[in-house]
Write an enzyme that holds these catalytic residues in place. Sequence first.
Site, mmCIF file in Angstrom:
data_model
loop_
_atom_site.group_PDB
_atom_site.id
_atom_site.type_symbol
_atom_site.label_atom_id
_atom_site.label_comp_id
_atom_site.label_asym_id
_atom_site.label_seq_id
_atom_site.Cartn_x
_atom_site.Cartn_y
_atom_site.Cartn_z
ATOM 1 N N HIS A 167 0.824 -1.211 0.000
ATOM 2 C CA HIS A 167 0.000 0.000 0.000
ATOM 3 C C HIS A 167 0.854 1.255 0.000
ATOM 4 O O HIS A 167 1.831 1.350 0.732
ATOM 5 C CB HIS A 167 -0.914 0.010 1.232
ATOM 6 C CG HIS A 167 -2.050 -0.948 1.113
ATOM 7 N ND1 HIS A 167 -3.126 -0.947 1.954
ATOM 8 C CD2 HIS A 167 -2.286 -1.951 0.220
ATOM 9 C CE1 HIS A 167 -3.974 -1.898 1.591
ATOM 10 N NE2 HIS A 167 -3.475 -2.526 0.554
ATOM 11 N N TYR B 290 -9.430 5.008 7.548
ATOM 12 C CA TYR B 290 -9.612 5.333 8.966
ATOM 13 C C TYR B 290 -10.764 6.329 9.050
ATOM 14 O O TYR B 290 -10.672 7.435 8.516
ATOM 15 C CB TYR B 290 -8.338 5.963 9.545
ATOM 16 C CG TYR B 290 -7.199 4.981 9.731
ATOM 17 C CD1 TYR B 290 -6.407 4.571 8.659
ATOM 18 C CD2 TYR B 290 -6.909 4.449 10.990
ATOM 19 C CE1 TYR B 290 -5.370 3.658 8.840
ATOM 20 C CE2 TYR B 290 -5.863 3.543 11.173
ATOM 21 C CZ TYR B 290 -5.106 3.157 10.093
ATOM 22 O OH TYR B 290 -4.080 2.253 10.283
ATOM 23 N N LYS C 207 1.341 -0.536 15.246
ATOM 24 C CA LYS C 207 2.764 -0.532 15.607
ATOM 25 C C LYS C 207 3.227 -1.759 16.403
ATOM 26 O O LYS C 207 4.432 -2.023 16.491
ATOM 27 C CB LYS C 207 3.093 0.728 16.427
ATOM 28 C CG LYS C 207 3.060 2.004 15.618
ATOM 29 C CD LYS C 207 4.222 2.067 14.648
ATOM 30 C CE LYS C 207 4.040 3.082 13.558
ATOM 31 N NZ LYS C 207 4.237 2.593 12.215
ATOM 32 N N PRO D 243 -4.052 -0.316 19.051
ATOM 33 C CA PRO D 243 -3.762 -0.779 17.685
ATOM 34 C C PRO D 243 -3.772 0.305 16.599
ATOM 35 O O PRO D 243 -3.196 0.094 15.536
ATOM 36 C CB PRO D 243 -4.842 -1.829 17.420
ATOM 37 C CG PRO D 243 -5.909 -1.574 18.422
ATOM 38 C CD PRO D 243 -5.255 -0.944 19.605
ATOM 39 N N TYR E 272 3.837 6.445 10.233
ATOM 40 C CA TYR E 272 3.015 5.300 9.826
ATOM 41 C C TYR E 272 3.858 4.253 9.094
ATOM 42 O O TYR E 272 3.759 3.057 9.374
ATOM 43 C CB TYR E 272 1.869 5.784 8.931
ATOM 44 C CG TYR E 272 0.762 4.776 8.769
ATOM 45 C CD1 TYR E 272 -0.392 4.851 9.538
ATOM 46 C CD2 TYR E 272 0.862 3.737 7.852
ATOM 47 C CE1 TYR E 272 -1.409 3.918 9.404
ATOM 48 C CE2 TYR E 272 -0.145 2.802 7.699
ATOM 49 C CZ TYR E 272 -1.276 2.896 8.478
ATOM 50 O OH TYR E 272 -2.276 1.974 8.346
HETATM 51 P P1 FAD Z 1 2.556 -12.275 21.315
HETATM 52 O O1 FAD Z 1 2.152 -12.249 19.895
HETATM 53 O O2 FAD Z 1 1.531 -12.070 22.358
HETATM 54 O O3 FAD Z 1 3.304 -13.657 21.549
HETATM 55 C C1 FAD Z 1 3.612 -14.140 22.836
HETATM 56 C C2 FAD Z 1 3.663 -15.655 22.805
HETATM 57 O O4 FAD Z 1 4.034 -16.132 24.089
HETATM 58 C C3 FAD Z 1 2.314 -16.267 22.488
HETATM 59 O O5 FAD Z 1 2.450 -17.241 21.484
HETATM 60 C C4 FAD Z 1 1.858 -16.861 23.815
HETATM 61 O O6 FAD Z 1 1.039 -18.018 23.647
HETATM 62 C C5 FAD Z 1 3.182 -17.196 24.453
HETATM 63 N N1 FAD Z 1 3.150 -17.286 25.922
HETATM 64 C C6 FAD Z 1 2.382 -16.584 26.785
HETATM 65 N N2 FAD Z 1 2.643 -16.955 28.051
HETATM 66 C C7 FAD Z 1 3.592 -17.901 27.986
HETATM 67 C C8 FAD Z 1 4.281 -18.670 28.952
HETATM 68 N N3 FAD Z 1 3.998 -18.535 30.258
HETATM 69 N N4 FAD Z 1 5.201 -19.552 28.560
HETATM 70 C C9 FAD Z 1 5.481 -19.702 27.234
HETATM 71 N N5 FAD Z 1 4.854 -19.016 26.262
HETATM 72 C C10 FAD Z 1 3.925 -18.115 26.628
HETATM 73 N N6 FAD Z 1 0.553 -4.844 15.383
HETATM 74 C C11 FAD Z 1 1.053 -4.399 14.213
HETATM 75 O O7 FAD Z 1 2.274 -4.184 14.119
HETATM 76 N N7 FAD Z 1 0.258 -4.196 13.105
HETATM 77 C C12 FAD Z 1 -1.087 -4.400 13.162
HETATM 78 O O8 FAD Z 1 -1.780 -4.264 12.137
HETATM 79 C C13 FAD Z 1 -1.663 -4.796 14.413
HETATM 80 N N8 FAD Z 1 -2.993 -4.988 14.528
HETATM 81 C C14 FAD Z 1 -3.485 -5.514 15.684
HETATM 82 C C15 FAD Z 1 -4.840 -5.730 15.759
HETATM 83 C C16 FAD Z 1 -5.374 -6.273 16.934
HETATM 84 C C17 FAD Z 1 -6.861 -6.487 17.020
HETATM 85 C C18 FAD Z 1 -4.523 -6.641 18.034
HETATM 86 C C19 FAD Z 1 -5.086 -7.276 19.288
HETATM 87 C C20 FAD Z 1 -3.163 -6.423 17.958
HETATM 88 C C21 FAD Z 1 -2.634 -5.852 16.790
HETATM 89 N N9 FAD Z 1 -1.276 -5.592 16.682
HETATM 90 C C22 FAD Z 1 -0.768 -5.060 15.524
HETATM 91 C C23 FAD Z 1 -0.372 -5.916 17.793
HETATM 92 C C24 FAD Z 1 0.399 -7.234 17.594
HETATM 93 O O9 FAD Z 1 -0.495 -8.284 17.296
HETATM 94 C C25 FAD Z 1 1.230 -7.562 18.842
HETATM 95 O O10 FAD Z 1 1.942 -6.407 19.222
HETATM 96 C C26 FAD Z 1 2.205 -8.717 18.592
HETATM 97 O O11 FAD Z 1 1.527 -9.949 18.566
HETATM 98 C C27 FAD Z 1 3.307 -8.799 19.671
HETATM 99 O O12 FAD Z 1 4.119 -9.911 19.462
HETATM 100 P P2 FAD Z 1 4.851 -10.635 20.673
HETATM 101 O O13 FAD Z 1 5.619 -11.760 20.068
HETATM 102 O O14 FAD Z 1 5.555 -9.641 21.494
HETATM 103 O O15 FAD Z 1 3.683 -11.177 21.601
HETATM 104 C C1 DHB Z 2 -4.654 -3.264 10.854
HETATM 105 C C2 DHB Z 2 -4.694 -3.012 12.203
HETATM 106 C C3 DHB Z 2 -4.436 -1.737 12.633
HETATM 107 O O1 DHB Z 2 -4.419 -1.461 13.939
HETATM 108 C C4 DHB Z 2 -4.164 -0.702 11.772
HETATM 109 O O2 DHB Z 2 -3.962 0.544 12.240
HETATM 110 C C5 DHB Z 2 -4.103 -0.978 10.446
HETATM 111 C C6 DHB Z 2 -4.346 -2.267 9.990
HETATM 112 C C7 DHB Z 2 -4.965 -4.625 10.370
HETATM 113 O O3 DHB Z 2 -5.279 -5.501 11.185
HETATM 114 O O4 DHB Z 2 -4.925 -4.831 9.143
#
Ligand code: FAD
Ligand code: DHB
Length: 391
Positions: A72, A201, A297, A293, A385
């Site tokens: 995009h 948005y 980021k 979200p 962004y």
């Molecule tokens: P997590 O993905 O939470 O991974 C942690 C892992 O640790 C999991 O697999 C979990 O099962 C495991 N775990 C937990 N406890 C334990 C334990 N005790 N022992 C062993 N393992 C354990 N971010 C973006 O950059 N772009 C986006 O478009 C975006 N959109 C989002 C939309 C939504 C609706 C949401 C909820 C989040 C979004 N995010 C987005 C945020 C993004 O999904 C998270 O920031 C990202 O998953 C963080 O990664 P992580 O590996 O730090 O944590």
């Molecule tokens: C998505 C999530 C977001 O929070 C955002 O700002 C843009 C895109 C997504 O899930 O595609």
Amino acid sequence: MRTQIGIVGAGPAGLVLAHLLHLHGIESVVVETRSRKYIEERVRAGLLEQGTVNLLIETGVGERLQRECLTHHGIELRFNRRGHRIDFDALTGGKTVTIYAQHEVIKDLVAARLAAGLPLILEAENVSVHGLNSASPSIRFRMAGEEQEVHCDYIAGCDGFHGICRPSIPDGVLTEFERVYPFGWLGILAKAPPSSEELVYNYHERGFALLTMRTREISRLYLQVPHDEDINSWPDDRIWSELRLRTAVDGDWKLNEGPIFQKNIAPMRSYVVEPMQYGKMFLAGDAAHIVPPTGAKGLNLAVADVRIMAQAFAEFYATGKTHLLENYSQKCLRRVWKAQRFSWWMTSMLHRFDTDNAFDQRRQLAELDYVTSSRAAMTTLAENYVGLPWD
Ligand code: FAD
Ligand code: DHB
């Protein structure tokens, strides 16, 4: 079991870290509580910054991403029934963002790890970390009824916001910074082609809405809802009628609708701990910080953290120097706080707050007007962004 780096959590932070360490010739063991199916199907982020995409491609796990992703070159901000495009090409010298679902990134990383025959322990129970200040910290867990222990040089806490690594740090060491928002996002996946080429948005008096996508056939849509909302009070018809209201625009644009096959509500929070390290343990990703979200980021920050962590471990194993490890938090936090600021700003500009009054609404509309008409303001939005520079 013995390894160099024990990694808790197989989300984006843990799996990207394990992959980068492998490329540096550093051994690791990843310990995860969930199953392969669960982590490969968990619906979350979808928007990747260019730096994240480049890292995945350059390290050999971006082949399917390159084939299947959507690139995009801008986004739309929609308010007062009019759309305004923010043109990333023109404002950032050609930078882009990429749509490719987080669980697809996870699938690619799991496949690479298993193909290389490297340890990924899934469905571990009762995971705990020990000896964080000792010469040999360890991760303990139960597997098939038996207690196991992985001894390592260092532990990477990549276990997300609700994990056990951060709470294992003694009281008084960490300072927490937090803001909880009075709303969450109801997110759906629908079998419907995206209604626009780019993300939209929407600021609306009924609340925020975001139109995004996963593929050319699947739309991802979000609605601002109260933080304590029950998903059962949102049957599909209500979701579509609310989306239609909040995204309405003058002209012949229309919202594409289709069967909804996934629905959930995510709370919104800004959170940071300082420092992101204690003794032999380093935190990365959601284990150390959460952003609301808006602006996408979270995953990108998780990848940025582990890139810095992998460089620090590489320096340590190559030279014995701990300088980069000592400065890990400081280096990450500069970027983390800028992403916090941006996510908070996008959230504040686009959502309706409980305390909204007529003044605040007029102020938000003035801000949107400014952000979509001043080149300086549009550039600020665009450069944040697409992602600030890594270093
Ligand atoms: P997590 O993905 O939470 O991974 C942690 C892992 O640790 C999991 O697999 C979990 O099962 C495991 N775990 C937990 N406890 C334990 C334990 N005790 N022992 C062993 N393992 C354990 N971010 C973006 O950059 N772009 C986006 O478009 C975006 N959109 C989002 C939309 C939504 C609706 C949401 C909820 C989040 C979004 N995010 C987005 C945020 C993004 O999904 C998270 O920031 C990202 O998953 C963080 O990664 P992580 O590996 O730090 O944590
Ligand atoms: C998505 C999530 C977001 O929070 C955002 O700002 C843009 C895109 C997504 O899930 O595609």
